[in-house]
Scaffold this motif. Structure first.
Motif, PDB file in Angstrom:
ATOM      1  N   LEU A 373       0.842  -1.131   0.116  1.00  0.00           N
ATOM      2  CA  LEU A 373      -0.192   0.033   0.056  1.00  0.00           C
ATOM      3  C   LEU A 373       0.815   1.446   0.047  1.00  0.00           C
ATOM      4  O   LEU A 373       0.306   2.353  -0.106  1.00  0.00           O
ATOM      5  N   ASN A 381       1.148   7.482  -9.462  1.00  0.00           N
ATOM      6  CA  ASN A 381       0.100   7.392  -8.657  1.00  0.00           C
ATOM      7  C   ASN A 381       0.224   8.058  -7.211  1.00  0.00           C
ATOM      8  O   ASN A 381      -0.919   8.326  -6.803  1.00  0.00           O
ATOM      9  N   HIS A 382       1.262   8.352  -6.821  1.00  0.00           N
ATOM     10  CA  HIS A 382       1.347   9.309  -5.453  1.00  0.00           C
ATOM     11  C   HIS A 382       0.480  10.557  -5.784  1.00  0.00           C
ATOM     12  O   HIS A 382      -0.351  10.949  -4.846  1.00  0.00           O
ATOM     13  N   ALA A 385      -3.323   9.932  -5.913  1.00  0.00           N
ATOM     14  CA  ALA A 385      -3.842   9.380  -4.711  1.00  0.00           C
ATOM     15  C   ALA A 385      -3.802  10.894  -3.627  1.00  0.00           C
ATOM     16  O   ALA A 385      -4.983  10.832  -2.964  1.00  0.00           O
ATOM     17  N   TYR A 390      -6.632  10.035  -0.811  1.00  0.00           N
ATOM     18  CA  TYR A 390      -6.604   8.625  -0.697  1.00  0.00           C
ATOM     19  C   TYR A 390      -5.398   8.109   0.434  1.00  0.00           C
ATOM     20  O   TYR A 390      -5.324   6.840   0.793  1.00  0.00           O
ATOM     21  N   LEU A 391      -4.571   9.063   0.728  1.00  0.00           N
ATOM     22  CA  LEU A 391      -3.656   8.835   1.592  1.00  0.00           C
ATOM     23  C   LEU A 391      -3.584   9.112   2.777  1.00  0.00           C
ATOM     24  O   LEU A 391      -4.582  10.337   3.245  1.00  0.00           O
ATOM     25  N   VAL A 414      -1.728   4.252   1.612  1.00  0.00           N
ATOM     26  CA  VAL A 414      -3.346   4.351   1.243  1.00  0.00           C
ATOM     27  C   VAL A 414      -3.956   4.283   2.476  1.00  0.00           C
ATOM     28  O   VAL A 414      -3.841   3.249   3.389  1.00  0.00           O
ATOM     29  N   ALA A 421     -10.636   5.172  -1.185  1.00  0.00           N
ATOM     30  CA  ALA A 421      -9.389   4.957  -1.303  1.00  0.00           C
ATOM     31  C   ALA A 421      -9.265   3.532  -1.522  1.00  0.00           C
ATOM     32  O   ALA A 421      -8.620   3.085  -2.166  1.00  0.00           O
ATOM     33  N   ARG A 422      -9.926   2.859  -0.431  1.00  0.00           N
ATOM     34  CA  ARG A 422      -9.931   1.169  -0.607  1.00  0.00           C
ATOM     35  C   ARG A 422     -10.361   0.562  -2.006  1.00  0.00           C
ATOM     36  O   ARG A 422      -9.707  -0.012  -2.451  1.00  0.00           O
ATOM     37  N   TYR A 425      -7.767   1.469  -4.573  1.00  0.00           N
ATOM     38  CA  TYR A 425      -6.534   0.429  -4.486  1.00  0.00           C
ATOM     39  C   TYR A 425      -6.863  -0.990  -4.907  1.00  0.00           C
ATOM     40  O   TYR A 425      -6.237  -1.435  -5.749  1.00  0.00           O
TER      41      TYR A 425
END
Length: 715
Positions: A373, A381-382, A385, A390-391, A414, A421-422, A425
């Motif tokens: 994660l 992707n950072h 997210a 999402y982080l 994540v 977010a879940r 991912y």
């Protein structure tokens, strides 16, 4: 300090003298600590079967024995405020005395502790105690709630601005200590050291908590059949035998909240373990299926570390297949992504990932991938997210994403507590798997870090549950997952893989005692680290690799990486080739484990019914055999198999056999225990093991392990 202690004692004496002149003490309410002269029942509680008595030196809480529990007494000394637990008149656990103090707390950077008992009451089944401390203006209030086989100990500090609360025990009062899980030690634990019993070494575990990567639980048990569970979601500092010889166990919670603990008092260590499992729960299922117990998992990590690519992985799988080194899965570990968190293959190292997957399937293996994660800051992707929230957020500045440093850089994590977010991912994982025919995943790293702030309405401990729920949606392929510290982790039934080990004899030995520790805190589906070890060290010597495979063949699951055909030396980059004997003996270990699989699978079903561990110390089955409590290189695999593989150099070893009739699977003889066998033959091609005749599954185990040509079992 001393004056504070004496002042408390004088005040208690004055109160007692004054009250004794005025009236008889009531049956409930606060009582002065210095009591009447004779020991006599003062009050009792019918529900718990507990009663309280007083003597000039102590207040004693007694729980009568029952048909299923031995009963106990807790003596609370008035002068030094020690808690001494006795069973049948024998001390089985005692809090620390003198300078350390049993109930201790840190205030303004200095350690303080409870001193003299100043008052007590027993109402509604709860014994409430008050005590002076070494800090002026601070007092301790402790509450003991008895039950038939345990008592709850909750306590607080009033005044003094405490920062941390802790319990401390005299280790020797309880015999030997076990539990804890993976230990951090000055001698290299948890990677190459795992003291067994714990008091035989030194444990210094400063960040003992629910977000730790170590497999740990706040549960300890002893050879005198007591146990300690600390009920907290905070980080702890656990110090056992500090300095290697101080003889004290300190269990400190990094919080001023009420300290909540359960002390178990039973007749055997196994019963203490069962009491603990009654709280946290037994596995509801096994995450691994029969084939994953029967055959090894082959993972690329120790074979290549991050210097892996498509050609090397296919060559690895081909060599295993060609040499009859069976397995159910080839799992590609770290360094397949274009960047950490992208969840896309590096196009240079993996020009045809779908073709690679198909080739692995054509060999008869499943195909698996390592995932995390943790999304590196330089991953595309950072930003995506972070922009979508999402982080996990930073604990000190919740307006920005949390940044954590790990072995592959700096990353965000994540936030599994955020449904969006879940879903994002998990959707990425599903797309990856369907595109490339990936059968399962190895989840690595942690699901939370203390540098981060939990999602609104969540606590750090919730991320063990959230991570478990995520992983449970995928086939973990026998690599399992490292979650702990909570009911969800226990009940999910995941396979537990150990933390990375080195590649020497010390790590092989640590892999055994560490499995015993993990298994007996409630995680029964265990395997050692990758056979032969890893941790970036030079590949294992031939003897270490073979002995490790032999040891793993008598554990619930086998987890391989270093190929006995050839491997890469991570320290030099050179190829290392093993000889044909290495291949043959490794293959023999795999075949032994496969023959034993029906017996192991029966133990899995037994564990699902009872919660009992499969791999366990000898004293779980033979509590009256005193020598069993310090055996470090043998174990019971279910009720019938005593495993005693060679874990060091040499062609012989000493084997301890507990009471009973034991069939030697290599020599075909029956030996009556208890007995210690010196010079037991263990050349490189022999794995010592003994079957307990009459035990459930004994015939099945003999069929699997009996060396060809040896006499059948009689007696």
């Amino acid at each position: 300090m001393v004056r504070t202690h004496l002042r408390g004692r004088r005040r208690g004496a004055f109160l007692a003298a004054s009250l004794s002149l005025l009236l008889l003490p009531p049956l409930t309410g606060l009582r002065p600590a210095p009591p009447a002269t004779a020991a006599a029942p003062v009050t009792s509680d019918a529900a718990s079967g507990a009663g309280v008595t007083e003597t000039p030196g102590a207040v004693s809480l007694t729980v009568r024995p029952t048909r299923t529990s031995p009963g106990y007494t807790v003596d609370v000394a008035k002068g030094e405020f020690t808690l001494t637990t006795r069973r049948a008149g024998t001390t089985v656990l005692e809090s620390a005395t003198a300078d350390t103090g049993g109930l201790r707390f840190r205030s303004r950077g200095t350690w303080q502790h409870a001193t003299a008992l100043t008052g007590w009451s027993f109402e509604r089944g709860v014994l409430t105690l008050t005590a002076d401390t070494t800090l002026d203006g601070a007092t301790v209030e402790a509450r003991l709630t008895p039950a038939a086989d345990r008592y709850q100990l909750d306590w607080d500090v009033k005044g003094g601005s405490p920062e941390q609360l802790g319990l401390a025990f005299d280790l020797a009062s309880a015999g030997h200590w076990y539990g804890h899980g993976e230990t951090e030690t000055p001698a290299g634990g948890p990677y190459g050291d795992q003291p067994w019993p714990l008091d035989s070494g030194e444990v210094g575990h400063e960040n003992f908590g629910p977000a730790s990567y170590d497999m740990i639980d706040p549960f300890w048990y002893t050879s005198r059949s007591t146990g300690l569970r600390v009920d907290t979601g905070h980080v702890m500092n656990v110090a056992i035998n500090e300095g290697g010889e101080d003889g004290t166990g300190r269990f400190t919670v990094e919080s001023a909240d009420t300290y909540r603990a359960t002390v178990f008092v039973e007749s055997t260590p196994l019963e203490v373990y069962r009491d603990y499992i009654g709280i946290v729960g037994k596995p509801a299922k096994s995450d691994a299926g029969y084939e994953q117990y029967a055959k090894p998992l082959w993972n690329s990590w120790a074979q290549f570390y991050t210097k892996v690519d498509q050609a090397r992985l296919l060559d690895y799988a081909t060599d295993l297949k060609k040499n009859g080194l069976d397995g159910h899965t080839i799992q590609l570990d770290d360094k397949w992504e274009s960047n950490y968190g992208n969840l896309t293959f590096d196009p240079v190292a993996y020009p045809d990932p779908k073709g690679m997957s198909e080739a692995i399937h054509d060999m008869g293996f499943d195909f698996g991938l390592w995932v995390t994660l943790w999304i590196n800051l330089d991953s595309e992707n950072h930003d995506y997210a972070a922009d979508h929230g999402y982080l996990l957020k930073d604990a000190e500045d919740p307006t920005k994403p949390c940044e954590v440093t790990w072995w592959n850089g700096t990353a965000g994590i994540v936030d599994l507590a955020d449904p969006d977010a879940r879903a994002w991912y998990e959707g990425r994982l599903r797309t990856l798997m369907s595109t490339y025919h990936i059968d399962g995943l190895k989840f690595d790293t942690r699901f939370f870090d203390e540098k981060c702030a939990p999602h609104d309405g969540y606590q750090a401990t919730d991320y063990q549950r959230l991570g478990s729920e995520l992983a449970d949606r995928f086939d973990l392929q026998g690599a399992g997952i490292r979650v702990h510290w909570g009911e969800t982790a226990h009940r999910a039934g995941f396979v537990t893989r150990q933390i990375d080990k080195g590649t020497g004899w010390n790590s092989l030995r640590a892999s055994v005692t560490q499995n015993l520790a993990i298994s007996t805190i409630g995680y029964p589906f265990i395997e050692s680290d990758m056979i032969g070890g890893s941790n970036g060290e030079a590949p294992p010597a031939k003897d270490v690799l073979v002995r490790w495979a032999q040891s793993a063949s008598l554990m619930p699951l086998m987890y391989g990486s270093t190929s006995p055909v050839d491997t890469i030396d991570a320290t030099t980059g050179r190829k290392v080739v093993y000889d044909q004997e290495t291949i043959d003996l490794y293959r023999e270990a795999i075949q032994r484990h496969k023959r034993l699989a029906p017996y192991i699978w029966d133990q899995v079903q037994h564990t699902l019914r009872t919660g009992d561990p499969i791999m366990r110390p000898l004293f779980f089955d033979f509590p009256g055999d005193r020598k069993s409590y310090t055996v470090t290189d043998e174990w019971m695999l279910g009720p019938a198999v005593l495993a005693a593989p060679q874990l060091g150099a040499g062609a012989t070893r000493t084997v301890h056999l507990p009471p009973g009739a034991w069939y030697d699977v290599n020599r075909g003889t029956v030996i009556r225990g208890p007995r210690t066998l010196g010079g037991c033959p263990a050349p490189l091609g022999v794995t010592p093991a003994f079957i307990r005749l009459g035990a459930k599954g004994a015939a099945q185990a003999i069929k699997a392990l009996r060396r060809p040509g040896t006499p059948a079992a009689t007696g």
